[in-house]
Design a protein around this motif. Structure first.
Motif, PDB file in Angstrom:
ATOM      1  N   GLU A 162      -0.606  -0.809   1.535  1.00 47.34           N
ATOM      2  CA  GLU A 162       0.711  -0.176   1.709  1.00 47.34           C
ATOM      3  C   GLU A 162       1.082  -0.093   3.190  1.00 47.34           C
ATOM      4  O   GLU A 162       2.242  -0.324   3.563  1.00 47.34           O
ATOM      5  CB  GLU A 162       0.723   1.228   1.091  1.00 47.34           C
ATOM      6  CG  GLU A 162       0.538   1.260  -0.415  1.00 47.34           C
ATOM      7  CD  GLU A 162      -0.924   1.087  -0.872  1.00 47.34           C
ATOM      8  OE1 GLU A 162      -1.862   1.353  -0.073  1.00 47.34           O
ATOM      9  OE2 GLU A 162      -1.120   0.662  -2.020  1.00 47.34           O
ATOM     10  N   GLN A 163       0.119   0.232   4.039  1.00 47.33           N
ATOM     11  CA  GLN A 163       0.384   0.289   5.476  1.00 47.33           C
ATOM     12  C   GLN A 163       0.704  -1.101   6.025  1.00 47.33           C
ATOM     13  O   GLN A 163       1.571  -1.243   6.885  1.00 47.33           O
ATOM     14  CB  GLN A 163      -0.816   0.900   6.215  1.00 47.33           C
ATOM     15  CG  GLN A 163      -0.994   2.376   5.962  1.00 47.33           C
ATOM     16  CD  GLN A 163      -2.318   2.892   6.506  1.00 47.33           C
ATOM     17  OE1 GLN A 163      -3.347   2.218   6.457  1.00 47.33           O
ATOM     18  NE2 GLN A 163      -2.283   4.119   7.025  1.00 47.33           N
ATOM     19  N   LYS A 166       2.118  -3.532   4.385  1.00 51.35           N
ATOM     20  CA  LYS A 166       3.483  -3.838   3.945  1.00 51.35           C
ATOM     21  C   LYS A 166       4.500  -3.104   4.823  1.00 51.35           C
ATOM     22  O   LYS A 166       5.490  -3.697   5.273  1.00 51.35           O
ATOM     23  CB  LYS A 166       3.663  -3.444   2.478  1.00 51.35           C
ATOM     24  CG  LYS A 166       5.025  -3.793   1.935  1.00 51.35           C
ATOM     25  CD  LYS A 166       5.155  -3.430   0.465  1.00 51.35           C
ATOM     26  CE  LYS A 166       6.538  -3.827  -0.014  1.00 51.35           C
ATOM     27  NZ  LYS A 166       7.057  -2.976  -1.026  1.00 51.35           N
ATOM     28  N   SER A 167       4.251  -1.825   5.090  1.00 49.18           N
ATOM     29  CA  SER A 167       5.157  -1.035   5.942  1.00 49.18           C
ATOM     30  C   SER A 167       5.228  -1.606   7.347  1.00 49.18           C
ATOM     31  O   SER A 167       6.313  -1.722   7.920  1.00 49.18           O
ATOM     32  CB  SER A 167       4.717   0.428   6.001  1.00 49.18           C
ATOM     33  OG  SER A 167       4.865   1.042   4.752  1.00 49.18           O
TER      34      SER A 167
END
Length: 171
Positions: A142-143, A145-146
């Motif tokens: 998720e990080q 992707k962010s």
């Protein structure tokens, strides 16, 4: 979306608040340390700085492993003078050669040699390990992707819009 800064009515700069200042300083420290880490890895493993590795990668991805010098400068976001110096060093190592552009006698092509391609192939496994170790392995999916989304927004916002912009690769 245009994110041009809006100056306060009194003409004073919009100073960073405490949270913004921490983010900014963390960004500066991280990018400086990351650049240094990757540069040291490439110097140790291949005797070249990170920017030279980037040039070899761009040429290896290009059709027939060749690009016009002006296009290569634009892709790498560096001045033509800096590119010319880098390509001269890469030529000295036998990793790149230059040829006149057949369609435009004013232009030159940078061409990745077989030896340069071999150096890139030998260096890539260690480099991808260093990139993974220093960045991706430290982040959750998720990080990651962010981070990708954030960097895309920043890069798109900084792309010059006007034709006569003072761009490094035109100098």
């Amino acid at each position: 979306m245009d994110m041009a800064p809006t100056p306060p009515p009194d003409g004073e700069p919009r100073w960073l608040n405490g949270d913004e200042q921490r983010v900014w300083r963390a960004y500066l420290q991280a990018t400086t340390l990351l650049d240094d880490f990757l540069d040291r890895q490439l110097q140790r493993d291949a005797g070249m700085p990170h920017v030279y590795y980037g040039l070899l990668v761009q040429l290896s991805d290009a059709p027939r492993r060749r690009l016009r010098m002006t296009e290569l400068a634009k892709i790498m976001k560096i001045t033509r003078s800096r590119l010319s110096h880098a390509v001269a060093r890469l030529e000295k190592s036998g990793w790149v050669r230059r040829e006149d552009c057949p369609s435009d006698k004013r232009g030159q092509l940078a061409i990745l040699t077989d030896e340069g391609f071999e150096v890139l192939a030998r260096t890539a496994p260690g480099h991808v390990t260093a990139v993974r170790q220093s960045l991706f392995d430290r982040l959750t999916p998720e990080q990651q992707k962010s981070l990708g989304e954030i960097m895309t927004i920043v890069a798109e916002g900084l792309q010059p819009k006007e034709a006569g912009a003072d761009l490094p690769w035109l100098r």
